[in-house]
Design a protein around this motif. Structure first.
Motif, PDB file in Angstrom:
ATOM      1  N   GLY A  26     -13.570  19.104 -12.160  1.00 55.87           N
ATOM      2  CA  GLY A  26     -12.652  19.970 -12.016  1.00 55.87           C
ATOM      3  C   GLY A  26     -11.914  20.199 -13.568  1.00 55.87           C
ATOM      4  O   GLY A  26     -11.700  21.260 -13.917  1.00 55.87           O
ATOM      5  N   LEU A  27     -11.675  18.993 -14.234  1.00 56.55           N
ATOM      6  CA  LEU A  27     -10.805  19.049 -15.360  1.00 56.55           C
ATOM      7  C   LEU A  27     -11.826  19.897 -16.480  1.00 56.55           C
ATOM      8  O   LEU A  27     -11.232  20.504 -17.252  1.00 56.55           O
ATOM      9  N   PRO A  70      -0.724  23.259 -15.280  1.00 62.47           N
ATOM     10  CA  PRO A  70      -1.175  23.003 -16.658  1.00 62.47           C
ATOM     11  C   PRO A  70      -0.297  21.898 -17.366  1.00 62.47           C
ATOM     12  O   PRO A  70      -0.858  21.293 -18.137  1.00 62.47           O
ATOM     13  N   ASP A  71       0.917  21.912 -16.898  1.00 57.08           N
ATOM     14  CA  ASP A  71       2.001  20.943 -17.566  1.00 57.08           C
ATOM     15  C   ASP A  71       1.632  19.436 -17.237  1.00 57.08           C
ATOM     16  O   ASP A  71       1.903  18.394 -17.951  1.00 57.08           O
ATOM     17  N   LEU A  73      -1.465  18.614 -17.332  1.00 55.86           N
ATOM     18  CA  LEU A  73      -2.899  17.944 -18.221  1.00 55.86           C
ATOM     19  C   LEU A  73      -2.391  17.046 -19.259  1.00 55.86           C
ATOM     20  O   LEU A  73      -2.951  15.972 -19.386  1.00 55.86           O
ATOM     21  N   PRO A  74      -1.379  17.400 -20.335  1.00 54.01           N
ATOM     22  CA  PRO A  74      -1.167  16.397 -21.013  1.00 54.01           C
ATOM     23  C   PRO A  74      -0.508  15.139 -20.482  1.00 54.01           C
ATOM     24  O   PRO A  74      -1.157  14.267 -21.275  1.00 54.01           O
ATOM     25  N   ARG A  75      -0.237  14.742 -19.352  1.00 57.29           N
ATOM     26  CA  ARG A  75       0.308  13.937 -19.035  1.00 57.29           C
ATOM     27  C   ARG A  75      -0.783  12.968 -18.476  1.00 57.29           C
ATOM     28  O   ARG A  75      -1.027  11.725 -18.730  1.00 57.29           O
ATOM     29  N   LEU A  76      -1.916  13.595 -17.945  1.00 53.30           N
ATOM     30  CA  LEU A  76      -3.116  13.011 -17.646  1.00 53.30           C
ATOM     31  C   LEU A  76      -4.077  12.554 -18.896  1.00 53.30           C
ATOM     32  O   LEU A  76      -4.603  11.383 -18.795  1.00 53.30           O
TER      33      LEU A  76
END
Ligand SMILES: C[S@@+](CC[C@H](N)C(=O)[O-])C[C@H]1O[C@@H](n2cnc3c(N)ncnc32)[C@H](O)[C@@H]1O
Length: 284
Positions: A26-27, A70-71, A73-76
């Motif tokens: 998915g990513l 999408p916010d 994403l950087p956390r992951l």
């Protein structure tokens, strides 16, 4: 009907594997970040940590939010990419660059150096300082690339906790530093900020060794402590990219736990400083 033992440990393990596979797929499809061929044990460990610390019941629940927001994403990404680094990390590597690579590089009128997977910039500043000390900075362009945007922003800022500078200074000295590291930064409010002039000849760029192509001909590529996170075929892809990007007789430096020994590209390189993992591209 086959008898599946309802061993919960084994069963939940399998579900988690499916979830991890789906999340990585998915990513990639949603954001084009491709972790599908990273070393699985480490990815699994990091995703478990992300699930727990971000407070999710399952990897699928985490996946839902990452795909829709999408916010997230950087956390992951902060879990999936490891940002450990040091200025003049492994001083003997930089000593070998100084003693064995610089004499070759001096013979070129202009140079391009690529720090691939530069993280928060510590490796980049080590190179710029070394090149300044060797009188090569003005004829060099440095390309600093990474997939993690937050890390790149920190690299561009060049500000680190002041208590790390004692180690940086010691490393610089051990690497054969010709001046004092304090010549290159100013200290204030518990932080050390590297001089802006060190960034005059640096291009920072988002680039993935997994999905992107070669972008310039390089004389030296330093890619340290990145390949360890990749599986074997992905390591081959990245080293193939370096091979294609290197000028004739260009240099490749890897991390202390990395080598070209099992690479499909071994025959294209000679070992210049085997202990320090520095290789030279053979004639094409
Ligand atoms: C452990 S750090 C290494 C930092 C530095 N090179 C050093 O040795 O001190 C690994 C870096 O590789 C980056 N990375 C991971 N996958 C990457 C990829 N596909 N392309 C480029 N960089 C990647 C991470 O974001 C992280 O900044």
């Amino acid at each position: 009907m086959s008898e599946e033992p309802v061993s919960t440990g084994l069963l939940s393990e399998r579900v988690e594997d499916i979830e991890i596979h789906l999340l990585l797929e998915g990513l990639y499809r949603r954001y084009h970040y491709d972790f599908r061929n990273y070393a699985q044990a480490s990815i699994k460990r990091r995703l478990r940590q992300a699930r727990e610390q971000l407070g999710y019941r399952s990897i699928s629940a985490l996946q839902h939010d990452v795909l829709h927001d999408p916010d997230m994403l950087p956390r992951l990404l902060s879990y999936l990419t490891v940002q450990v680094s040091e200025v003049f990390r492994d001083p003997s590597y930089f000593k070998a660059i100084r003693e064995k690579v610089i004499p070759h590089l001096r013979t070129y009128p202009s140079l391009r150096i690529w720090i691939a997977g530069c993280s928060t910039g510590e490796e980049l500043y080590s190179f710029v300082i070394l090149f300044r000390e060797e009188g090569l900075e003005q004829r060099t362009l440095f390309y600093a690339t990474d997939i993690n945007q937050d890390a790149l922003a920190k690299a561009e800022a060049g500000i680190y906790d002041l208590d790390r500078f004692q180690l940086f200074t010691e490393n610089h000295r051990k690497s054969g530093g010709k001046s004092s590291l304090s010549d290159y930064y100013t200290a204030a409010y518990g932080k050390g900020a590297f001089d802006k002039s060190l960034r005059n000849r640096v291009v920072f760029s988002d680039h993935s060794l997994v999905t992107d192509a070669v972008f310039a001909e390089m004389h030296l590529i330093s890619c340290r402590n990145v390949l360890i996170y990749f599986d074997r075929p992905l390591q081959d892809r990245a080293v193939g990219l370096f091979k294609d990007s290197l000028a004739r007789k260009g240099f490749l430096g890897l991390g202390s736990k990395e080598s070209l020994r099992f690479s499909q590209h071994t025959a294209s390189f000679s070992e210049l400083a085997p202990g320090d993992k520095i290789y030279q591209r053979l004639d094409r």
